[in-house]
Design a protein around this motif. Structure first.
Motif, PDB file in Angstrom:
ATOM      1  N   LYS A  61      -8.453  -2.378  -3.647  1.00  0.00           N
ATOM      2  CA  LYS A  61      -7.688  -1.129  -3.793  1.00  0.00           C
ATOM      3  C   LYS A  61      -7.009  -1.032  -5.166  1.00  0.00           C
ATOM      4  O   LYS A  61      -6.242  -0.104  -5.419  1.00  0.00           O
ATOM      5  CB  LYS A  61      -6.623  -1.028  -2.696  1.00  0.00           C
ATOM      6  N   LYS A  99       2.359   1.722  -3.538  1.00  0.00           N
ATOM      7  CA  LYS A  99       1.354   2.196  -4.500  1.00  0.00           C
ATOM      8  C   LYS A  99       1.105   3.692  -4.300  1.00  0.00           C
ATOM      9  O   LYS A  99       0.987   4.450  -5.274  1.00  0.00           O
ATOM     10  CB  LYS A  99       0.058   1.405  -4.338  1.00  0.00           C
ATOM     11  N   ASN A 100       1.045   4.110  -3.036  1.00  0.00           N
ATOM     12  CA  ASN A 100       0.833   5.524  -2.723  1.00  0.00           C
ATOM     13  C   ASN A 100       1.971   6.397  -3.264  1.00  0.00           C
ATOM     14  O   ASN A 100       1.764   7.553  -3.625  1.00  0.00           O
ATOM     15  CB  ASN A 100       0.706   5.701  -1.207  1.00  0.00           C
ATOM     16  N   TRP A 101       3.160   5.822  -3.332  1.00  0.00           N
ATOM     17  CA  TRP A 101       4.323   6.560  -3.848  1.00  0.00           C
ATOM     18  C   TRP A 101       4.440   6.486  -5.373  1.00  0.00           C
ATOM     19  O   TRP A 101       5.402   7.006  -5.941  1.00  0.00           O
ATOM     20  CB  TRP A 101       5.600   6.026  -3.218  1.00  0.00           C
ATOM     21  N   VAL A 146      -1.435   4.474   5.271  1.00  0.00           N
ATOM     22  CA  VAL A 146      -0.447   5.244   4.516  1.00  0.00           C
ATOM     23  C   VAL A 146      -0.676   6.723   4.782  1.00  0.00           C
ATOM     24  O   VAL A 146      -1.726   7.273   4.464  1.00  0.00           O
ATOM     25  CB  VAL A 146      -0.568   4.955   3.000  1.00  0.00           C
ATOM     26  N   SER A 177       2.520   7.146   8.649  1.00  0.00           N
ATOM     27  CA  SER A 177       2.309   5.835   8.036  1.00  0.00           C
ATOM     28  C   SER A 177       2.463   4.817   9.161  1.00  0.00           C
ATOM     29  O   SER A 177       3.260   5.014  10.082  1.00  0.00           O
ATOM     30  CB  SER A 177       3.331   5.574   6.931  1.00  0.00           C
ATOM     31  N   ALA A 212       0.831  -1.217   0.000  1.00  0.00           N
ATOM     32  CA  ALA A 212       0.000   0.000   0.000  1.00  0.00           C
ATOM     33  C   ALA A 212       0.861   1.260   0.000  1.00  0.00           C
ATOM     34  O   ALA A 212       0.554   2.240  -0.689  1.00  0.00           O
ATOM     35  CB  ALA A 212      -0.924  -0.014   1.207  1.00  0.00           C
ATOM     36  N   ASN A 253       1.260  10.831   4.823  1.00  0.00           N
ATOM     37  CA  ASN A 253       2.155  11.600   3.944  1.00  0.00           C
ATOM     38  C   ASN A 253       3.187  12.414   4.725  1.00  0.00           C
ATOM     39  O   ASN A 253       3.850  13.268   4.163  1.00  0.00           O
ATOM     40  CB  ASN A 253       1.337  12.511   3.038  1.00  0.00           C
TER      41      ASN A 253
END
Length: 460
Positions: free
Chosen positions: A54, A31-33, A157, A141, A28, A159
């Motif tokens: 997701k 993917k967020n990055w 997740v 996170s 996760a 930031n």
């Protein structure tokens, strides 16, 4: 956003065993990055379903094409070297990296990685810390070793530059990380299948505290002499907490318990009153867990009200004295992950503050090596329950080369004057309990294996 320069070259990442507790959280974050992540797992699970929802591509079984399209393959410790996807990655000379090593790479992306470690209490304390930072709007996170309902899973997740993770000592995986802050809850005789001796466990923790930078944060349990001893191996001045050791920086007074066994207590910092804290989880051990969390949060200048609110909202991590339901509306059933004598004793002490008629325990020993090494300690811990049922040993990663069985534990209990029943069949166990419990009894299912299924069978 965290600095991802050290992993930027791996645009396409394939994960073998992606449904694992830690692996799914890593996926996760990646993917967020903006990384492209595919994965495979041997079986379907809640974690796998959540990843697919997701938008992850997850194969049940093997997918050699996804391996071929990847720049790196991350695999969990359970994956064998002759796994077809591993063999394909080697054939194509694609780099492969074990989960703990890769998680270590992730910790170096963040400026501020907070690691919670110790032989017992990691998941609970990581959950408490995570909720405090969320309540204080720090946007961390998070990776926890179990399901936490406030996260609707085992990870989140964020930031910010904060990364809160549970750091396990097994196979020394926590030495792969780069922590800015550490909580060390306790050091006990466990994982002897790997460590062999207590000295080896202690040495792993000595190496672990040496990972801290000079401006790092170290929170130590002042009631545990092995924890306190770690202070000499680092330049970081530790912050200590304790129930018995009044020389600790953080300590408590005026502890009371309600009918659920939930404690309320006053926290003192260097002899000054700090705050009144109320928990929604039972047991003295959870006062210690909360105290370690408070000591850490203080170092990060978190708002006192946020800490109080978060700790009150925390109703327990999955399988930590978890209420499952009632049998015929008369008998409460709880489930707990305790699989070490120290953890069983903590559960026993939690029970002391609850109101009930008789206590029942259904215990499933976990691993042959642990059962053999700690047989006497297990028997002494289980003595404290009114009725004791023992299931077969859950093998986990082992073969029975130890000549041990659950009957040995039953015999040891008999030898010290405690009647215990060996009932290996789950249906027979459930039937026996239902036929013999009385109103206001409490049933505890204990162990790190499949014993957790018994609770649902009892209340179903």
């Amino acid at each position: 956003m965290p600095n991802i320069d050290n992993i930027k070259k791996y645009k396409n990442i394939h994960m073998i065993g992606i449904g694992g507790v830690s692996m799914s959280g890593i996926a996760a974050i990646l993917k967020n990055w903006g990384f492209h992540v595919t994965g495979s797992d041997s079986s379907d699970s809640e974690n796998v379903k959540a990843l697919i929802e997701k938008g992850f591509k997850v194969t049940i079984g093997h997918n050699l094409e996804d391996v071929a399209n990847s720049n790196i393959v991350v695999y969990s410790a359970a994956i064998q070297q002759d796994d077809p996807e591993m063999l394909e990655a080697k054939r194509l000379q694609i780099p492969i990296i074990e989960r703990a090593d890769f998680l270590g790479e992730l910790t170096r992306c963040y400026q501020d990685t907070i690691c919670i470690s110790g032989t017992h209490g990691k998941t609970t304390t990581t959950s408490m810390v995570a909720l405090c930072f969320l309540e204080a709007l720090q946007d961390p996170s998070i990776q926890v070793g179990g399901y936490l309902k406030q996260l609707n899973g085992n990870y989140m997740v964020g930031n910010s530059e904060l990364f809160i993770i549970e750091a396990c000592e097994y196979v020394e995986s926590f030495l792969k990380f780069s922590p800015k802050a550490q909580i060390i809850l306790n050091i006990d005789n466990d994982h002897l299948d790997y460590f062999k001796t207590f000295d080896n466990i202690k040495n792993a923790f000595i190496k672990y505290v040496k990972l801290l930078p000079n401006d790092g944060i170290l929170i130590l349990n002042a009631d545990d002499s092995n924890c306190l001893d770690l202070a000499q191996y680092t330049n970081v001045k530790p912050v200590t907490y304790g129930l018995d050791n009044k020389n600790a920086d953080f300590y408590v007074a005026n502890i009371t318990f309600d009918d659920n066994g939930f404690p309320e207590f006053d926290v003192y910092h260097n002899s000054d009153f700090f705050a009144k804290i109320k928990l929604s989880v039972p047991g003295t051990h959870n006062i210690l867990n909360a105290l370690s969390c408070i000591a850490l949060c203080y170092q990060y200048n978190l708002d006192k009200k946020a800490i109080q609110a978060a700790l009150l909202k925390f109703t327990g991590a999955h399988r930590r004295f978890e209420f499952k339901g009632k049998i015929d509306n008369k008998v409460s059933v709880f489930d707990d992950y305790a699989h070490h004598p120290t953890e069983i004793m903590a559960t026993v002490k939690s029970l002391c503050h609850k109101k009930y008629h008789h206590s029942w325990v259904v215990f499933q020993p976990h691993t042959y090596s642990r059962t053999k090494n700690l047989l006497d300690d297990f028997a002494k811990a289980l003595l404290n329950f009114d009725h004791v049922i023992i299931l077969d040993i859950y093998a986990a990663r082992e073969k029975n080369t130890y000549g041990i069985s659950s009957k040995d534990l039953v015999n040891r209990l008999f030898a010290i004057g405690k009647e215990a029943k060996y009932i290996p069949n789950f249906e027979e166990c459930v039937s026996y309990i239902k036929n013999n419990v009385e109103e206001n009894d409490i049933v505890m299912t204990l162990g790190a294996g499949t014993v957790t299924q018994i609770g649902s069978m009892l209340i179903g």
